[in-house]
Structure formats: structure tokens, C-alpha cells
Design an enzyme around this catalytic site. Sequence first.
Site, PDB file in Angstrom:
ATOM      1  N   LYS A 115      54.727  19.982 -28.030  1.00  0.00           N
ATOM      2  CA  LYS A 115      55.251  19.439 -29.204  1.00  0.00           C
ATOM      3  C   LYS A 115      56.034  21.726 -29.041  1.00  0.00           C
ATOM      4  O   LYS A 115      57.189  20.731 -29.548  1.00  0.00           O
ATOM      5  CB  LYS A 115      54.134  19.601 -30.348  1.00  0.00           C
ATOM      6  CG  LYS A 115      53.921  18.655 -30.284  1.00  0.00           C
ATOM      7  CD  LYS A 115      53.173  18.438 -31.998  1.00  0.00           C
ATOM      8  CE  LYS A 115      52.338  17.498 -31.754  1.00  0.00           C
ATOM      9  NZ  LYS A 115      51.811  17.125 -33.121  1.00  0.00           N
ATOM     10  N   LYS A 199      53.909   8.307 -23.730  1.00  0.00           N
ATOM     11  CA  LYS A 199      53.188   7.688 -24.609  1.00  0.00           C
ATOM     12  C   LYS A 199      53.470   6.725 -25.766  1.00  0.00           C
ATOM     13  O   LYS A 199      55.228   6.854 -26.363  1.00  0.00           O
ATOM     14  CB  LYS A 199      52.450   8.852 -25.355  1.00  0.00           C
ATOM     15  CG  LYS A 199      51.309   9.435 -24.758  1.00  0.00           C
ATOM     16  CD  LYS A 199      50.169   9.677 -26.194  1.00  0.00           C
ATOM     17  CE  LYS A 199      50.709  10.683 -26.681  1.00  0.00           C
ATOM     18  NZ  LYS A 199      49.836  11.550 -27.647  1.00  0.00           N
ATOM     19  N   LYS A 202      55.231   8.147 -32.548  1.00  0.00           N
ATOM     20  CA  LYS A 202      55.629   7.918 -33.622  1.00  0.00           C
ATOM     21  C   LYS A 202      56.809   8.914 -33.687  1.00  0.00           C
ATOM     22  O   LYS A 202      57.842   8.230 -34.987  1.00  0.00           O
ATOM     23  CB  LYS A 202      54.884   8.354 -34.723  1.00  0.00           C
ATOM     24  CG  LYS A 202      53.596   8.270 -35.421  1.00  0.00           C
ATOM     25  CD  LYS A 202      52.681   9.433 -36.055  1.00  0.00           C
ATOM     26  CE  LYS A 202      51.205   8.888 -36.489  1.00  0.00           C
ATOM     27  NZ  LYS A 202      50.558   9.695 -37.247  1.00  0.00           N
TER      28      LYS A 202
END
Length: 334
Positions: A115, A199, A202
Site C-alpha cells: 500500500k 487480487k 476496491k
Amino acid sequence: MSQKNIFSGVQPTGNLHLGNYIGAIKNFVKLQSENDSKCIYCVVDLHAITTKQDPQKLKENILETTAVFLASGIDPSKSIIFNQSMVPAHSEGTWILSCIARMGWLNRMTQFKEKAGKDKEKASVGLYIYPILMAADILLYDATHVPVGEDQKQHLELTRDIAQKFNTDFKVQDFFKIPDPLIQEKFSRIMSLKDAKNKMSKSDPSDASRINLTDTEDQIHNKIKKAKTDTKSFPANEKDLNKRPEIQNLIGIYSSLKSQKISDTINRFQGKNFSNFKEKLSEVVIEHISPISKEISKLKSDKGHILQVLKDGSEKAEAIASEKVKKIKEIIGF
Ligand code: AMP
Ligand code: TRP
């Protein structure tokens, strides 16, 4: 049989998707009907602000995530549904546990590395200590089992380390329960429809990479129609799925929603072409997601009801968590 305390959380960062559903929320609902389980499900807004959020959007996403819980079948009369920031004990617990956790442990967290990206210096300190907040969430409720997707496994290990260190340092064996992750053996990691190396997420800029839980039947149908496949024929057995991650993902989604083995899905579609399989996959996804999607939009028109659910849940959560914080304070000498 001894009682299971179940705790899990979902970030209100919008675009909840089929990966969240299959990897986590579907299991939240299942666990709620086991009669030896006490379930607590949290909208983790304190986690959400570890990356920049628009305040108005965050407000909407908190309501939407709660609506997803309700629409998926989590029943507030059976489970506690609440909002993390409404219970101050989470922030207080995080500070205390951050004095237990070691830098070296946090430095190993792969989600932070992903991240934060290349420029770690610019990541918020909150993003770095995010797993400690997650540990506080879990430990304040004496959770014994934590249903999550595969990506959260490392954070659960850290939670166990923190709990163990606290219990040992203060000689309070069994004060913090050592929680077990509940990660499904299969289907714990649903991949992007556009690139199965990533993955389903969102934050993927391509909306076509994911099935949102708010998508309409047409949107679901189109996204599956355009999902990436390859030029080979339908696999003949499970071994044929090696090095074919896109196909493996689609067959995984089908099998998971049908609650059947991968090999059963392969046997059913063997010899057929992919367009036929995709049609059936669309049907199955629509069958599961459309009722949820319709219920979400219905619920969203009654904000007062959603807010009431959060308020009631937060009062129940507060009673449990503040009691635990009180005990923690006594143990550490405050
Ligand atoms: P998040 O959206 O990061 O708050 O995640 C909420 C829950 O969904 C966590 O338990 C995650 O592990 C799970 N989850 C998120 N993305 C996926 C995915 N692509 N496949 C399976 N589980 C997922
Ligand atoms: N970190 C989790 C995620 O992004 C969400 C989360 C926060 C959580 N607190 C938790 C999950 C406690 C399980 C238990 O998916």
C-alpha cells in the site's frame, strides 16, 4: 462445546465486491447461524482513514458498508453490527498495544509495503500501525475466531504475537485470548477479472476488473462476458488449471457460489466452449449478487434505519470493549 467469539471488520472504502463477499462476508453470515457463536462485525472507519478519504464520501461509504452487511443477511438481532469510530476503546487500545508491538514485527508486514508503494516516507504513520489497530479490534472482544480473506493472515499472526507478548510481559496468562484466523482453504483469494495476477480490489481503477455488490444484472453479465480467458479449450482436469490463472479464478468463483468442488465444475463444462461456461457463471453470480444489490439500494433509501443499527450495535460493543480497556489499564499500572 465452548463458545466461539467471532470478530471481523470491513473497511468503508467503497466498491465492495465479489471478492469481499466470497472471501469474507458470506462466511460472516454462515457463522451467525452456528448456535455456539457470538458474532461481532465492524465497519472499520478508523482503518479507512489510513489513506486519504473525502469526508462526504466516507460518510456514504460507512452507510453503504453497513447496508451490505444487512443485505447479505447479517441480522442485528443475532450479531453486533457497529462502527469502529463510535467506540473510543479501539483508539485507546491501539495506543497501549503499540507500546507492546515491536518495530521489527511491523517492518515485515507485506500489506504496508504494497500500500505504501515505492515512497514509504510519504505513507501515513497510521498506515504503518494499521495492524495494531486491527489487533486492538480483535483482542478487546476476546475474539477466538476471525473470518478473513487470505490477505489478512499476516495481520492475524501479528495480533497473536502482540497478545502473547502482553500476557507474558505482565504475567497475565490467558488475559488476551489468542485468536485463530478462519480462512477458507479454497476461494480465499478472488482475483481481478482483467488480470489474474492481481487480487480483485476496491481500488483497481478499472471497474471491469471486479463485480461490485451494487452492480445491476446487465453490468454483471457484461463484465463476465468480457472477463479475460485464454485461447485454449476448457480444462479437462484440475492439473490443466496450472499456469491458467484467469480460468482458475472463474472456475473458482463458480464452484464457490455453487458450493461444489472444482473438479465437479470441470466435469460439468468439459468439452463445452467458454462462452457457454460464462453464460452459466453469469447466471450463478446474478442469482447470488442481484438480491443483495437490490436490497442495498432499498436500505440506502432509509438512512435513519442504518444509523440506528450502528448506534444500537455501538452501544453493545462499547459495553464489552470499555470493560476490557479498564482491565488493561489496571494490569499496566494506571
Ligand atoms: P477490505 O475490503 O480490505 O476491508 O477487506 C474486507 C474483507 O474481504 C477481508 O477479510 C479481506 O481479506 C477480504 N477480501 C478482500 N479482497 C478479497 C479478494 N479479492 N478475495 C478474497 N477476499 C478478499
Ligand atoms: N484489515 C482488514 C481488511 O482490510 C479489516 C479489519 C480491521 C479486520 N479490523 C479487523 C478484519 C479485525 C478482521 C478483524 O480487510
